[in-house]
Design a protein around this motif. Structure first.
Motif, PDB file in Angstrom:
ATOM      1  N   TRP A 132       2.305   9.197  -9.395  1.00  0.00           N
ATOM      2  CA  TRP A 132       3.491   9.909  -9.880  1.00  0.00           C
ATOM      3  C   TRP A 132       4.182   9.116 -10.983  1.00  0.00           C
ATOM      4  O   TRP A 132       4.600   9.681 -11.997  1.00  0.00           O
ATOM      5  CB  TRP A 132       4.463  10.150  -8.727  1.00  0.00           C
ATOM      6  CG  TRP A 132       3.966  11.116  -7.711  1.00  0.00           C
ATOM      7  CD1 TRP A 132       3.339  10.822  -6.527  1.00  0.00           C
ATOM      8  CD2 TRP A 132       4.002  12.531  -7.797  1.00  0.00           C
ATOM      9  NE1 TRP A 132       2.994  11.966  -5.869  1.00  0.00           N
ATOM     10  CE2 TRP A 132       3.397  13.036  -6.622  1.00  0.00           C
ATOM     11  CE3 TRP A 132       4.497  13.431  -8.742  1.00  0.00           C
ATOM     12  CZ2 TRP A 132       3.276  14.400  -6.381  1.00  0.00           C
ATOM     13  CZ3 TRP A 132       4.385  14.798  -8.508  1.00  0.00           C
ATOM     14  CH2 TRP A 132       3.775  15.269  -7.342  1.00  0.00           C
ATOM     15  N   GLU A 181       1.204   4.318  -3.148  1.00  0.00           N
ATOM     16  CA  GLU A 181       0.980   5.758  -3.004  1.00  0.00           C
ATOM     17  C   GLU A 181       1.752   6.537  -4.061  1.00  0.00           C
ATOM     18  O   GLU A 181       1.369   7.664  -4.421  1.00  0.00           O
ATOM     19  CB  GLU A 181       1.409   6.211  -1.597  1.00  0.00           C
ATOM     20  CG  GLU A 181       0.496   5.717  -0.483  1.00  0.00           C
ATOM     21  CD  GLU A 181       1.005   6.124   0.896  1.00  0.00           C
ATOM     22  OE1 GLU A 181       2.016   6.854   0.953  1.00  0.00           O
ATOM     23  OE2 GLU A 181       0.386   5.715   1.899  1.00  0.00           O
ATOM     24  N   GLY A 182       2.837   5.952  -4.545  1.00  0.00           N
ATOM     25  CA  GLY A 182       3.627   6.621  -5.577  1.00  0.00           C
ATOM     26  C   GLY A 182       3.187   6.298  -6.991  1.00  0.00           C
ATOM     27  O   GLY A 182       3.752   6.835  -7.961  1.00  0.00           O
ATOM     28  N   PRO A 185       0.818  -1.228   0.000  1.00  0.00           N
ATOM     29  CA  PRO A 185       0.000   0.000   0.000  1.00  0.00           C
ATOM     30  C   PRO A 185       0.847   1.271   0.000  1.00  0.00           C
ATOM     31  O   PRO A 185       0.478   2.259  -0.642  1.00  0.00           O
ATOM     32  CB  PRO A 185      -0.812  -0.129   1.300  1.00  0.00           C
ATOM     33  CG  PRO A 185      -0.843  -1.590   1.593  1.00  0.00           C
ATOM     34  CD  PRO A 185       0.485  -2.102   1.145  1.00  0.00           C
ATOM     35  N   LYS A 186       1.969   1.246   0.724  1.00  0.00           N
ATOM     36  CA  LYS A 186       2.850   2.417   0.753  1.00  0.00           C
ATOM     37  C   LYS A 186       3.465   2.672  -0.615  1.00  0.00           C
ATOM     38  O   LYS A 186       3.549   3.816  -1.073  1.00  0.00           O
ATOM     39  CB  LYS A 186       3.957   2.204   1.793  1.00  0.00           C
ATOM     40  CG  LYS A 186       3.483   2.103   3.221  1.00  0.00           C
ATOM     41  CD  LYS A 186       3.004   3.450   3.733  1.00  0.00           C
ATOM     42  CE  LYS A 186       2.636   3.381   5.203  1.00  0.00           C
ATOM     43  NZ  LYS A 186       2.118   4.686   5.706  1.00  0.00           N
ATOM     44  N   GLU A 222       7.709   8.932  -6.336  1.00  0.00           N
ATOM     45  CA  GLU A 222       7.117   7.854  -7.123  1.00  0.00           C
ATOM     46  C   GLU A 222       7.320   6.520  -6.402  1.00  0.00           C
ATOM     47  O   GLU A 222       7.775   6.484  -5.263  1.00  0.00           O
ATOM     48  CB  GLU A 222       7.681   7.854  -8.548  1.00  0.00           C
ATOM     49  CG  GLU A 222       9.184   7.949  -8.668  1.00  0.00           C
ATOM     50  CD  GLU A 222       9.857   6.688  -8.236  1.00  0.00           C
ATOM     51  OE1 GLU A 222       9.615   5.638  -8.842  1.00  0.00           O
ATOM     52  OE2 GLU A 222      10.647   6.737  -7.275  1.00  0.00           O
ATOM     53  N   MET A 223       7.017   5.419  -7.065  1.00  0.00           N
ATOM     54  CA  MET A 223       6.954   4.124  -6.379  1.00  0.00           C
ATOM     55  C   MET A 223       8.302   3.686  -5.808  1.00  0.00           C
ATOM     56  O   MET A 223       8.369   3.160  -4.685  1.00  0.00           O
ATOM     57  CB  MET A 223       6.418   3.054  -7.324  1.00  0.00           C
ATOM     58  CG  MET A 223       4.967   3.225  -7.707  1.00  0.00           C
ATOM     59  SD  MET A 223       4.241   1.735  -8.446  1.00  0.00           S
ATOM     60  CE  MET A 223       5.353   1.449  -9.821  1.00  0.00           C
ATOM     61  N   LYS A 274       9.100   5.521  -2.632  1.00  0.00           N
ATOM     62  CA  LYS A 274       8.323   4.980  -1.521  1.00  0.00           C
ATOM     63  C   LYS A 274       8.898   3.640  -1.050  1.00  0.00           C
ATOM     64  O   LYS A 274       8.957   3.361   0.154  1.00  0.00           O
ATOM     65  CB  LYS A 274       6.863   4.784  -1.949  1.00  0.00           C
ATOM     66  CG  LYS A 274       6.135   6.062  -2.328  1.00  0.00           C
ATOM     67  CD  LYS A 274       5.910   6.958  -1.131  1.00  0.00           C
ATOM     68  CE  LYS A 274       5.085   8.173  -1.508  1.00  0.00           C
ATOM     69  NZ  LYS A 274       4.857   9.074  -0.345  1.00  0.00           N
TER      70      LYS A 274
END
Length: 223
Positions: free
Chosen positions: A27, A23-24, A19-20, A176-177, A180
């Motif tokens: 982007w 969040e990216g 999930p964290k 971005e991912m 994160k």
């Protein structure tokens, strides 16, 4: 060599990390799609300039192509973000990333577009000119629709490469991912699990794009 197989993947860490990392995702998708769109637009004009009969314009375009294909993406990104402020030009991290992706991708995309334009049968050009169509209408109504089918597979490869390349923007703090993933990996001291998770997410995104490309190709073949 003593390999710790039990440390290869921790489901508990993965459950927290995914999930964290996601969040990216906006982007990652935003940077790649905007960079690709602007790169395609710029690449079209570069391709047309490359086909121009005006020699100085062709030389300028060839210099652009040579530079962009010879400089690593990370170096070019750092040049824009860290280098330009020394001469009084400053962009934020997101703007720098979009500029880097757009300008560099335009070199590769322009060659794809140029080759596809040249692949359209010359009779199409001659017939359109015989009808008295202006050059803009020839491109828009006759040449580009035919060239698009040719460009689709290589352009899709450029887009997939840009999705993966967004990971380097983590180096200039774009959230971005991969950025994160680095944060979660550092917090949990388990980079292996986290990097496996982010790798799988990139793979899923690229797979979905590839499926979309295949479906679009199928529809265009019918057309």
């Amino acid at each position: 060599m003593d390999i710790r197989w039990e440390a290869m993947f921790n489901p508990e860490v993965a459950k927290e990390a995914i999930p964290k990392i996601l969040e990216g995702l906006p982007w990652t998708l935003g940077l790649s799609l905007i960079g690709f769109g602007l790169g395609t637009l710029l690449g079209f004009f570069v391709a047309v300039a490359r086909l121009s009969r005006f020699a100085p314009l062709r030389w300028l375009v060839q210099a652009h192509l040579s530079l962009m294909r010879g400089i690593p993406m990370m170096v070019f990104l750092f040049l824009i973000y860290f280098g330009l402020p020394y001469v009084g030009i400053k962009f934020d991290a997101v703007t720098s990333s979009i500029l880097a992706f757009s300008i560099m991708s335009s070199a590769y995309i322009s060659e794809i577009i140029r080759s596809s334009l040249q692949a359209v049968d010359k009779g199409q050009w001659e017939a359109a000119r015989a009808l008295g169509l202006p050059i803009a209408s020839i491109y828009r109504k006759v040449i580009i629709p035919q060239a698009f089918r040719i460009t689709l597979p290589p352009l899709s490869n450029v887009l997939l490469d840009m999705v993966k390349s967004t990971a380097i923007t983590a180096m200039i703090s774009v959230p971005e991912m991969f950025q994160k993933a680095k944060i979660v990996g550092g917090a949990r001291w388990d980079y292996m699990t986290v990097y496996i998770c982010v790798s799988l997410i990139y793979w899923v995104i690229c797979t979905l794009y590839a499926l979309g490309q295949a479906e679009l190709e199928k529809r265009l073949q019918v057309y």
